[in-house]
Design a protein around this motif. Structure first.
Motif, PDB file in Angstrom:
ATOM      1  N   VAL A  85       0.697  -1.757  -0.060  1.00  0.00           N
ATOM      2  CA  VAL A  85       0.095  -0.031  -0.165  1.00  0.00           C
ATOM      3  C   VAL A  85       1.053   1.311  -0.118  1.00  0.00           C
ATOM      4  O   VAL A  85       2.590   1.475   1.037  1.00  0.00           O
ATOM      5  CB  VAL A  85      -1.291  -0.065   1.292  1.00  0.00           C
ATOM      6  CG1 VAL A  85      -1.746   0.858   1.154  1.00  0.00           C
ATOM      7  CG2 VAL A  85      -1.729  -1.082   1.013  1.00  0.00           C
ATOM      8  N   VAL A  86       0.238   2.358  -1.187  1.00  0.00           N
ATOM      9  CA  VAL A  86       1.349   2.963  -0.717  1.00  0.00           C
ATOM     10  C   VAL A  86      -0.350   4.296   0.071  1.00  0.00           C
ATOM     11  O   VAL A  86      -1.135   4.216  -0.259  1.00  0.00           O
ATOM     12  CB  VAL A  86       2.030   4.161  -2.441  1.00  0.00           C
ATOM     13  CG1 VAL A  86       0.673   4.246  -2.990  1.00  0.00           C
ATOM     14  CG2 VAL A  86       2.177   5.298  -1.934  1.00  0.00           C
ATOM     15  N   PHE A  87      -0.004   4.740   1.155  1.00  0.00           N
ATOM     16  CA  PHE A  87      -1.159   5.477   1.811  1.00  0.00           C
ATOM     17  C   PHE A  87      -0.751   7.561   1.038  1.00  0.00           C
ATOM     18  O   PHE A  87       0.845   7.805   1.386  1.00  0.00           O
ATOM     19  CB  PHE A  87      -0.971   5.317   3.482  1.00  0.00           C
ATOM     20  CG  PHE A  87      -1.697   6.624   4.047  1.00  0.00           C
ATOM     21  CD1 PHE A  87      -3.317   6.267   4.540  1.00  0.00           C
ATOM     22  CD2 PHE A  87      -1.721   8.209   4.252  1.00  0.00           C
ATOM     23  CE1 PHE A  87      -3.873   7.037   4.327  1.00  0.00           C
ATOM     24  CE2 PHE A  87      -2.329   8.309   4.962  1.00  0.00           C
ATOM     25  CZ  PHE A  87      -3.687   8.119   5.327  1.00  0.00           C
ATOM     26  N   VAL A  88      -1.245   8.368   1.011  1.00  0.00           N
ATOM     27  CA  VAL A  88      -1.511   9.513   0.042  1.00  0.00           C
ATOM     28  C   VAL A  88      -1.916  10.712   1.353  1.00  0.00           C
ATOM     29  O   VAL A  88      -2.820  10.417   1.615  1.00  0.00           O
ATOM     30  CB  VAL A  88      -2.408   9.460  -1.163  1.00  0.00           C
ATOM     31  CG1 VAL A  88      -2.065  11.379  -0.951  1.00  0.00           C
ATOM     32  CG2 VAL A  88      -1.438   8.731  -2.185  1.00  0.00           C
ATOM     33  N   TRP A  89      -0.629  10.954   2.004  1.00  0.00           N
ATOM     34  CA  TRP A  89      -0.957  11.660   3.564  1.00  0.00           C
ATOM     35  C   TRP A  89      -1.858  13.047   3.079  1.00  0.00           C
ATOM     36  O   TRP A  89      -3.173  13.417   3.160  1.00  0.00           O
ATOM     37  CB  TRP A  89       0.035  11.761   3.855  1.00  0.00           C
ATOM     38  CG  TRP A  89      -0.126  12.717   5.413  1.00  0.00           C
ATOM     39  CD1 TRP A  89      -1.200  13.794   5.254  1.00  0.00           C
ATOM     40  CD2 TRP A  89       0.692  13.019   6.167  1.00  0.00           C
ATOM     41  NE1 TRP A  89      -0.665  14.429   6.378  1.00  0.00           N
ATOM     42  CE2 TRP A  89       0.425  14.066   7.019  1.00  0.00           C
ATOM     43  CE3 TRP A  89       2.106  12.015   6.566  1.00  0.00           C
ATOM     44  CZ2 TRP A  89       0.429  14.183   8.205  1.00  0.00           C
ATOM     45  CZ3 TRP A  89       2.578  12.428   8.129  1.00  0.00           C
ATOM     46  CH2 TRP A  89       2.195  13.775   8.687  1.00  0.00           C
ATOM     47  N   GLN A  90      -1.657  14.104   1.423  1.00  0.00           N
ATOM     48  CA  GLN A  90      -1.554  15.060   1.019  1.00  0.00           C
ATOM     49  C   GLN A  90      -1.250  14.987   0.029  1.00  0.00           C
ATOM     50  O   GLN A  90      -0.204  14.716  -0.904  1.00  0.00           O
ATOM     51  CB  GLN A  90      -1.143  15.856   2.012  1.00  0.00           C
ATOM     52  CG  GLN A  90      -2.226  16.852   1.837  1.00  0.00           C
ATOM     53  CD  GLN A  90      -1.408  18.290   2.891  1.00  0.00           C
ATOM     54  OE1 GLN A  90      -0.091  19.001   3.475  1.00  0.00           O
ATOM     55  NE2 GLN A  90      -2.581  19.485   3.599  1.00  0.00           N
ATOM     56  N   ILE A  91      -2.203  15.964  -1.211  1.00  0.00           N
ATOM     57  CA  ILE A  91      -2.297  16.661  -2.885  1.00  0.00           C
ATOM     58  C   ILE A  91      -2.905  17.488  -2.484  1.00  0.00           C
ATOM     59  O   ILE A  91      -4.300  18.093  -2.086  1.00  0.00           O
ATOM     60  CB  ILE A  91      -2.947  15.354  -3.713  1.00  0.00           C
ATOM     61  CG1 ILE A  91      -2.068  15.593  -4.502  1.00  0.00           C
ATOM     62  CG2 ILE A  91      -3.975  15.146  -3.175  1.00  0.00           C
ATOM     63  CD1 ILE A  91      -2.585  14.288  -5.563  1.00  0.00           C
ATOM     64  N   GLY A  92      -2.014  18.237  -2.750  1.00  0.00           N
ATOM     65  CA  GLY A  92      -2.367  20.209  -3.448  1.00  0.00           C
ATOM     66  C   GLY A  92      -1.868  19.754  -4.580  1.00  0.00           C
ATOM     67  O   GLY A  92      -0.854  19.897  -5.239  1.00  0.00           O
ATOM     68  N   VAL A  93      -2.705  21.165  -5.465  1.00  0.00           N
ATOM     69  CA  VAL A  93      -2.345  22.380  -6.564  1.00  0.00           C
ATOM     70  C   VAL A  93      -2.752  23.543  -6.438  1.00  0.00           C
ATOM     71  O   VAL A  93      -3.878  24.019  -5.818  1.00  0.00           O
ATOM     72  CB  VAL A  93      -3.012  21.241  -7.921  1.00  0.00           C
ATOM     73  CG1 VAL A  93      -3.220  22.345  -9.213  1.00  0.00           C
ATOM     74  CG2 VAL A  93      -2.581  19.847  -7.744  1.00  0.00           C
ATOM     75  N   ASP A  94      -1.551  23.810  -6.574  1.00  0.00           N
ATOM     76  CA  ASP A  94      -2.223  25.752  -6.932  1.00  0.00           C
ATOM     77  C   ASP A  94      -2.733  26.678  -7.501  1.00  0.00           C
ATOM     78  O   ASP A  94      -3.273  25.560  -8.507  1.00  0.00           O
ATOM     79  CB  ASP A  94      -1.102  25.877  -7.563  1.00  0.00           C
ATOM     80  CG  ASP A  94      -0.920  27.750  -7.402  1.00  0.00           C
ATOM     81  OD1 ASP A  94      -1.218  28.382  -8.177  1.00  0.00           O
ATOM     82  OD2 ASP A  94      -0.345  28.096  -6.415  1.00  0.00           O
ATOM     83  N   SER A  95      -3.324  26.749  -7.367  1.00  0.00           N
ATOM     84  CA  SER A  95      -5.330  27.378  -7.153  1.00  0.00           C
ATOM     85  C   SER A  95      -4.530  27.177  -9.123  1.00  0.00           C
ATOM     86  O   SER A  95      -5.797  27.332  -9.987  1.00  0.00           O
ATOM     87  CB  SER A  95      -5.822  28.783  -6.513  1.00  0.00           C
ATOM     88  OG  SER A  95      -5.186  29.793  -6.501  1.00  0.00           O
ATOM     89  N   SER A  96      -3.825  28.239  -9.723  1.00  0.00           N
ATOM     90  CA  SER A  96      -3.612  28.778 -10.834  1.00  0.00           C
ATOM     91  C   SER A  96      -3.219  28.014 -11.916  1.00  0.00           C
ATOM     92  O   SER A  96      -3.218  27.430 -12.904  1.00  0.00           O
ATOM     93  CB  SER A  96      -2.036  29.280 -11.083  1.00  0.00           C
ATOM     94  OG  SER A  96      -1.018  28.688 -10.681  1.00  0.00           O
ATOM     95  N   GLN A  97      -3.587  26.583 -11.212  1.00  0.00           N
ATOM     96  CA  GLN A  97      -3.087  25.325 -12.234  1.00  0.00           C
ATOM     97  C   GLN A  97      -4.127  23.875 -12.297  1.00  0.00           C
ATOM     98  O   GLN A  97      -4.069  23.071 -12.691  1.00  0.00           O
ATOM     99  CB  GLN A  97      -1.398  24.694 -10.889  1.00  0.00           C
ATOM    100  CG  GLN A  97      -0.652  25.644 -11.340  1.00  0.00           C
ATOM    101  CD  GLN A  97       0.233  25.701 -13.340  1.00  0.00           C
ATOM    102  OE1 GLN A  97      -0.231  24.670 -13.671  1.00  0.00           O
ATOM    103  NE2 GLN A  97       0.262  26.173 -12.959  1.00  0.00           N
ATOM    104  N   ARG A  98      -5.508  24.526 -11.620  1.00  0.00           N
ATOM    105  CA  ARG A  98      -6.667  23.390 -11.165  1.00  0.00           C
ATOM    106  C   ARG A  98      -7.397  23.339 -12.178  1.00  0.00           C
ATOM    107  O   ARG A  98      -6.981  24.291 -13.800  1.00  0.00           O
ATOM    108  CB  ARG A  98      -7.410  23.881 -10.402  1.00  0.00           C
ATOM    109  CG  ARG A  98      -6.825  23.599  -8.901  1.00  0.00           C
ATOM    110  CD  ARG A  98      -7.381  23.995  -7.715  1.00  0.00           C
ATOM    111  NE  ARG A  98      -6.869  23.859  -6.255  1.00  0.00           N
ATOM    112  CZ  ARG A  98      -7.180  25.068  -6.033  1.00  0.00           C
ATOM    113  NH1 ARG A  98      -7.687  25.383  -5.560  1.00  0.00           N
ATOM    114  NH2 ARG A  98      -6.730  24.956  -4.415  1.00  0.00           N
ATOM    115  N   GLY A  99      -7.853  21.928 -12.736  1.00  0.00           N
ATOM    116  CA  GLY A  99      -8.583  22.111 -13.925  1.00  0.00           C
ATOM    117  C   GLY A  99      -7.423  21.256 -15.356  1.00  0.00           C
ATOM    118  O   GLY A  99      -8.066  21.249 -16.458  1.00  0.00           O
TER     119      GLY A  99
END
Length: 176
Positions: A85-99
């Motif tokens: 298993v790989v457990f994802v603690w957190q994922i984030g994308v800058d608002s300028s890059q979303r979509g």
């Protein structure tokens, strides 16, 4: 290739996704990851957490960069008692890059890493109100033509604040 997107009658220039690179983070990236979180609605952690993740779990973390700027990341680890298993603690994308599909590309980069060669499942916890993350993980399962099981994990009463929702576990796999 640049494209022009019209939104509300205004033309904006979209940069192609190939200007974003996906890399193994360095400890110097930890501060930039923390800044990205602090400018978002993600759960806040100390800068120390991000630096530690970049130092000790770099092989299971990914940063997305546009030039030298961190525009997305995932922090993850392989639990010692669950080597598949790989457990994802957190994922984030800058608002300028979303979509732009960056979060999906980050997760695919993660599961294709050498460190994850024995991984058969990706797990992450998601609150009921976080529809974007729910969609991301369900989409990852569809992309890999596999299951996405969702089950109760951490109940709200475990958290000292009334402001934190329960965390449900999303288990994607088997992978590969």
């Amino acid at each position: 290739m640049l494209s022009i997107k019209k939104q509300n009658g205004t033309a904006t220039l979209n940069k192609p996704l190939d200007t974003v690179t996906f890399e193994t983070p360095t400890v110097e990236d930890g501060t930039e990851m923390w800044k990205l979180v602090n400018n978002s609605t993600l759960d806040q952690n100390s800068v120390y957490k991000y630096i530690l993740m970049c130092e000790f779990f770099a092989d299971t973390c990914v940063v997305a960069k546009e030039g030298d700027k961190v525009v997305g990341f995932v922090t993850a680890f392989i639990p010692p008692e669950k080597q598949d298993v790989v457990f994802v603690w957190q994922i984030g994308v800058d608002s300028s890059q979303r979509g732009k599909g960056i979060a999906s590309k980050i997760l695919n980069e993660l599961i294709n890493r050498d460190a994850c060669r024995d991984v058969r499942f990706l797990e992450a916890t998601v609150t009921p109100s976080n529809k974007a993350s729910q969609s991301l993980f369900k989409g990852l399962a569809r992309h890999h033509d596999t299951d996405c099981q969702v089950y109760d994990f951490f109940s709200e009463d475990l958290f000292p604040s009334d402001e934190h929702e329960e965390e449900r576990c999303f288990r994607i796999g088997p992978l590969k």
